[in-house]
Design a protein around this motif. Structure first.
Motif, PDB file in Angstrom:
ATOM      1  N   THR A 174       0.836  -1.200   0.000  1.00  0.00           N
ATOM      2  CA  THR A 174       0.000   0.000   0.000  1.00  0.00           C
ATOM      3  C   THR A 174       0.873   1.253   0.000  1.00  0.00           C
ATOM      4  O   THR A 174       0.557   2.246  -0.660  1.00  0.00           O
ATOM      5  CB  THR A 174      -0.942  -0.007   1.218  1.00  0.00           C
ATOM      6  OG1 THR A 174      -1.775  -1.174   1.161  1.00  0.00           O
ATOM      7  CG2 THR A 174      -1.825   1.228   1.237  1.00  0.00           C
ATOM      8  N   MET A 175       1.986   1.194   0.733  1.00  0.00           N
ATOM      9  CA  MET A 175       2.894   2.342   0.770  1.00  0.00           C
ATOM     10  C   MET A 175       3.509   2.633  -0.596  1.00  0.00           C
ATOM     11  O   MET A 175       3.894   3.776  -0.879  1.00  0.00           O
ATOM     12  CB  MET A 175       4.014   2.080   1.786  1.00  0.00           C
ATOM     13  CG  MET A 175       3.568   2.057   3.224  1.00  0.00           C
ATOM     14  SD  MET A 175       4.955   1.665   4.323  1.00  0.00           S
ATOM     15  CE  MET A 175       4.113   1.589   5.899  1.00  0.00           C
ATOM     16  N   THR A 176       3.641   1.592  -1.431  1.00  0.00           N
ATOM     17  CA  THR A 176       4.314   1.796  -2.721  1.00  0.00           C
ATOM     18  C   THR A 176       3.367   2.236  -3.823  1.00  0.00           C
ATOM     19  O   THR A 176       3.816   2.426  -4.966  1.00  0.00           O
ATOM     20  CB  THR A 176       5.022   0.493  -3.164  1.00  0.00           C
ATOM     21  OG1 THR A 176       4.043  -0.543  -3.350  1.00  0.00           O
ATOM     22  CG2 THR A 176       6.031   0.036  -2.129  1.00  0.00           C
ATOM     23  N   LEU A 177       2.086   2.401  -3.538  1.00  0.00           N
ATOM     24  CA  LEU A 177       1.169   2.924  -4.547  1.00  0.00           C
ATOM     25  C   LEU A 177       1.612   4.326  -4.963  1.00  0.00           C
ATOM     26  O   LEU A 177       2.068   5.118  -4.137  1.00  0.00           O
ATOM     27  CB  LEU A 177      -0.257   2.982  -3.996  1.00  0.00           C
ATOM     28  CG  LEU A 177      -0.957   1.649  -3.700  1.00  0.00           C
ATOM     29  CD1 LEU A 177      -2.298   1.899  -3.017  1.00  0.00           C
ATOM     30  CD2 LEU A 177      -1.160   0.845  -4.970  1.00  0.00           C
ATOM     31  N   THR A 178       1.462   4.639  -6.234  1.00  0.00           N
ATOM     32  CA  THR A 178       1.793   5.976  -6.703  1.00  0.00           C
ATOM     33  C   THR A 178       0.774   6.978  -6.173  1.00  0.00           C
ATOM     34  O   THR A 178      -0.303   6.594  -5.700  1.00  0.00           O
ATOM     35  CB  THR A 178       1.813   6.033  -8.233  1.00  0.00           C
ATOM     36  OG1 THR A 178       0.475   5.817  -8.718  1.00  0.00           O
ATOM     37  CG2 THR A 178       2.743   4.973  -8.814  1.00  0.00           C
ATOM     38  N   GLU A 179       1.096   8.248  -6.256  1.00  0.00           N
ATOM     39  CA  GLU A 179       0.176   9.274  -5.777  1.00  0.00           C
ATOM     40  C   GLU A 179      -1.146   9.230  -6.551  1.00  0.00           C
ATOM     41  O   GLU A 179      -2.217   9.421  -5.985  1.00  0.00           O
ATOM     42  CB  GLU A 179       0.813  10.663  -5.889  1.00  0.00           C
ATOM     43  CG  GLU A 179       1.957  10.892  -4.915  1.00  0.00           C
ATOM     44  CD  GLU A 179       1.535  10.656  -3.468  1.00  0.00           C
ATOM     45  OE1 GLU A 179       0.446  11.135  -3.078  1.00  0.00           O
ATOM     46  OE2 GLU A 179       2.277   9.978  -2.737  1.00  0.00           O
ATOM     47  N   GLU A 180      -1.061   8.963  -7.846  1.00  0.00           N
ATOM     48  CA  GLU A 180      -2.281   8.869  -8.650  1.00  0.00           C
ATOM     49  C   GLU A 180      -3.122   7.668  -8.224  1.00  0.00           C
ATOM     50  O   GLU A 180      -4.355   7.750  -8.130  1.00  0.00           O
ATOM     51  CB  GLU A 180      -1.920   8.756 -10.134  1.00  0.00           C
ATOM     52  CG  GLU A 180      -3.140   8.718 -11.053  1.00  0.00           C
ATOM     53  CD  GLU A 180      -2.757   8.649 -12.517  1.00  0.00           C
ATOM     54  OE1 GLU A 180      -3.658   8.400 -13.340  1.00  0.00           O
ATOM     55  OE2 GLU A 180      -1.561   8.847 -12.830  1.00  0.00           O
ATOM     56  N   GLU A 181      -2.449   6.533  -7.951  1.00  0.00           N
ATOM     57  CA  GLU A 181      -3.169   5.339  -7.494  1.00  0.00           C
ATOM     58  C   GLU A 181      -3.801   5.565  -6.124  1.00  0.00           C
ATOM     59  O   GLU A 181      -4.932   5.142  -5.872  1.00  0.00           O
ATOM     60  CB  GLU A 181      -2.216   4.149  -7.453  1.00  0.00           C
ATOM     61  CG  GLU A 181      -1.786   3.663  -8.823  1.00  0.00           C
ATOM     62  CD  GLU A 181      -0.674   2.640  -8.762  1.00  0.00           C
ATOM     63  OE1 GLU A 181      -0.559   1.831  -9.705  1.00  0.00           O
ATOM     64  OE2 GLU A 181       0.097   2.645  -7.765  1.00  0.00           O
ATOM     65  N   LYS A 182      -3.088   6.236  -5.237  1.00  0.00           N
ATOM     66  CA  LYS A 182      -3.637   6.535  -3.919  1.00  0.00           C
ATOM     67  C   LYS A 182      -4.846   7.468  -4.033  1.00  0.00           C
ATOM     68  O   LYS A 182      -5.814   7.323  -3.282  1.00  0.00           O
ATOM     69  CB  LYS A 182      -2.566   7.169  -3.032  1.00  0.00           C
ATOM     70  CG  LYS A 182      -1.465   6.209  -2.600  1.00  0.00           C
ATOM     71  CD  LYS A 182      -0.441   6.912  -1.725  1.00  0.00           C
ATOM     72  CE  LYS A 182       0.668   5.962  -1.300  1.00  0.00           C
ATOM     73  NZ  LYS A 182       1.696   6.647  -0.468  1.00  0.00           N
ATOM     74  N   ARG A 183      -4.772   8.395  -4.949  1.00  0.00           N
ATOM     75  CA  ARG A 183      -5.879   9.328  -5.147  1.00  0.00           C
ATOM     76  C   ARG A 183      -7.140   8.586  -5.586  1.00  0.00           C
ATOM     77  O   ARG A 183      -8.241   8.844  -5.087  1.00  0.00           O
ATOM     78  CB  ARG A 183      -5.464  10.372  -6.200  1.00  0.00           C
ATOM     79  CG  ARG A 183      -6.444  11.517  -6.400  1.00  0.00           C
ATOM     80  CD  ARG A 183      -5.791  12.572  -7.273  1.00  0.00           C
ATOM     81  NE  ARG A 183      -6.755  13.587  -7.681  1.00  0.00           N
ATOM     82  CZ  ARG A 183      -6.942  13.997  -8.908  1.00  0.00           C
ATOM     83  NH1 ARG A 183      -6.243  13.455  -9.885  1.00  0.00           N
ATOM     84  NH2 ARG A 183      -7.808  14.948  -9.197  1.00  0.00           N
ATOM     85  N   GLU A 184      -6.967   7.640  -6.531  1.00  0.00           N
ATOM     86  CA  GLU A 184      -8.121   6.868  -6.970  1.00  0.00           C
ATOM     87  C   GLU A 184      -8.632   5.957  -5.856  1.00  0.00           C
ATOM     88  O   GLU A 184      -9.840   5.822  -5.654  1.00  0.00           O
ATOM     89  CB  GLU A 184      -7.767   6.011  -8.189  1.00  0.00           C
ATOM     90  CG  GLU A 184      -8.964   5.211  -8.708  1.00  0.00           C
ATOM     91  CD  GLU A 184      -8.606   4.157  -9.722  1.00  0.00           C
ATOM     92  OE1 GLU A 184      -9.465   3.299 -10.002  1.00  0.00           O
ATOM     93  OE2 GLU A 184      -7.469   4.175 -10.239  1.00  0.00           O
ATOM     94  N   ALA A 185      -7.707   5.322  -5.116  1.00  0.00           N
ATOM     95  CA  ALA A 185      -8.113   4.419  -4.042  1.00  0.00           C
ATOM     96  C   ALA A 185      -8.884   5.162  -2.957  1.00  0.00           C
ATOM     97  O   ALA A 185      -9.909   4.682  -2.465  1.00  0.00           O
ATOM     98  CB  ALA A 185      -6.878   3.734  -3.449  1.00  0.00           C
ATOM     99  N   ALA A 186      -8.410   6.356  -2.596  1.00  0.00           N
ATOM    100  CA  ALA A 186      -9.099   7.139  -1.569  1.00  0.00           C
ATOM    101  C   ALA A 186     -10.489   7.541  -2.016  1.00  0.00           C
ATOM    102  O   ALA A 186     -11.419   7.627  -1.209  1.00  0.00           O
ATOM    103  CB  ALA A 186      -8.274   8.378  -1.211  1.00  0.00           C
ATOM    104  N   ALA A 187     -10.653   7.787  -3.327  1.00  0.00           N
ATOM    105  CA  ALA A 187     -11.961   8.155  -3.857  1.00  0.00           C
ATOM    106  C   ALA A 187     -12.871   6.947  -4.002  1.00  0.00           C
ATOM    107  O   ALA A 187     -14.095   7.086  -4.085  1.00  0.00           O
ATOM    108  CB  ALA A 187     -11.805   8.845  -5.217  1.00  0.00           C
TER     109      ALA A 187
END
Length: 479
Positions: free
Chosen positions: A292-305
């Protein structure tokens, strides 16, 4: 709620959210497009998938005269979340909508539901009690406002009504022990119009991850997995459908049964090191947290949404202190023979010594301090082997600790995970020799943000010498 029921609830919550969302926690991930796999009780009129609309739990009880049962049905209720884009005075559904830096995604959530009753055991013998469960529908609308205050659209969240019934009865079994067989049926009674055969629509009227918590005061349950000999015959005639009842709570106590749609053993427990739910009770917390820590910022943005609970996971793993992350690496639950110290609790990680975590002994003596032979898996057993200084020749170049290499795993294997590593650059951490005399390279990826952490814990990727290409360096330790 009694103390034993409170103890059992944490395990029951893990069952409730089993498979709720899977890593990488994004709506676009293929494995999150077909959801809700465990404990689904669909409306009885929906038959397209063959999923059940009811479950049956049978268990054994040693009751006192005034024994009371606390029966609790727990499940998730799907909340449809639809993003709609504004078009004049109207709106139309869209997969996603951006408002500045924030993304809104059409993706279903779920709400916890619980219903139940306290029932005297004596009133259930030879009779049936029916507890009706009625969950009304509701709808909410959240406007989506752009950076300049303009109306961009809205999010419509809706629960459809759900109806269910608990059917409880008891039967006094013949014999000298006074055992009672308890039967609790869970039925989804939600009406199904049949005009839409899609599973997605049926799930909105389903009980998701449905399970029972059954507590008793003035009595004790009998294990169905490991019954005493005198109760074995009675345990064998208990019939359970789509659920598995196990004792739960403090080991040795028999006041609570968890009837789970997931196969468990008696007294399952959540490892105390686990900082929070990652939606998979069989998970390896360290692995999922690191990934989870290695997700890119774009991936984290989609996951949070994708889901508010995923946003909590991202925040928790992002703020996880090193000392807590280190605790996830493994734990010893007992020292000595299992038969002397007792079993490892389900849900916890049994630690088995391996070469990476065994005590190092770099002396020339082949024996331990107590005079016993050094185990073969300890590097001290063979002073002619030194992973930190040994080397191997690859394409005419000496490879040792500190060498930089390019990974080419496809030459001898085609595992999906290995294929993702093809072409990546790595640093050699050790040259290892197995018991068959074959060399292996332990490496860390150069672009892995967690490389230092893996190195500190001795967690490496392993490749054969012919699966790498030298790309520079002389094998010496790099600063």
């Amino acid at each position: 709620m009694s103390a034993p029921m409170e103890t059992a609830r944490r395990v029951a919550d893990a069952v409730l959210y089993e498979g709720y969302l899977l890593y990488p926690y994004r709506a676009s991930a293929a494995k999150n497009r077909i959801r809700w796999q465990f404990g689904v009780l669909v409306p009885p009129g929906f038959t397209s998938t063959g999923e059940p609309s009811s479950s049956v739990t049978e268990c054994l009880l040693e009751p006192a005269e005034d024994a009371l049962l606390d029966v609790r049905l727990r499940f998730l209720h799907v909340k449809a979340r639809t993003v709609e884009q504004a078009e004049g005075k109207d709106h139309r559904p869209v997969p996603e909508l951006a408002a500045g830096e924030r993304i809104y995604i059409t993706f279903d959530e779920a709400t916890e539901r619980e219903a139940g009753a306290v029932l005297p055991v004596a009133e259930l013998v030879g009779a049936e009690r029916i507890i009706e469960v009625r969950v009304p529908g509701d709808q909410s609308v959240e406007p989506i406002i752009g950076p300049a205050g303009e109306r961009l659209g809205r999010v419509v969240a809706e629960h459809r009504p759900v109806r269910a019934a608990l059917r409880a009865r008891a039967e006094r079994l013949a014999g000298p022990y006074g055992l009672i067989k308890l039967r609790v049926g869970v039925e989804n009674t939600t009406a199904w119009e049949g005009d839409d055969a899609s599973r997605e629509m049926a799930l909105r009227g389903s009980l998701i991850a449905a399970h029972l918590l059954i507590g008793v005061s003035g009595g004790a349950f009998v294990s169905l997995l490991d019954p005493p000999e005198w109760a074995r015959e009675a345990a064998e005639v208990c019939h359970n459908e789509h659920t598995w009842p196990v004792l739960v709570g403090e080991p040795g106590h028999r006041e609570v049964v968890l009837s789970s749609p997931i196969i468990l053993y008696d007294y399952p427990a959540i490892a105390p090191e686990s900082p929070g739910d990652l939606f998979d009770s069989t998970e390896i917390d360290e692995l999922l947290s690191l990934r989870t820590m290695t997700l890119t910022e774009e991936e984290k943005r989609e996951a949070a949404a994708t889901d508010p609970r995923v946003a909590e996971i991202l925040e928790r793993t992002g703020d996880l202190p090193p000392e807590l992350l280190e605790r996830l690496h493994g734990a010893i639950r007992y020292v000595g023979a299992p038969v002397d110290e007792g079993p490892v609790e389900d849900g916890e990680l049994a630690h088995v010594p391996s070469q990476d975590d065994s005590p190092r002994d770099d002396s020339a003596d082949d024996s331990a301090e107590d005079g016993s032979p050094t185990p073969w898996w300890n590097p001290g057993a063979d002073t002619g082997v030194s992973p930190e200084t040994d080397s191997v020749i690859v394409a005419g170049t000496m490879i040792a600790r500190g060498s930089r290499v390019r990974l080419n795993p496809g030459r001898r294997r085609a595992d999906a995970h290995d294929m993702f590593l093809a072409g990546r650059t790595a640093r050699v951490e050790a040259v290892l020799l197995d018991v068959d005399g074959v060399r292996h390279l332990a490496v860390t990826l150069e672009d892995d943000p967690a490389a230092d952490l893996h190195r500190a814990h001795g967690r490496f990727l392993y490749f054969a010498p012919d699966e790498v290409e030298p790309i520079g360096g002389d094998g010496e330790e790099k600063a």
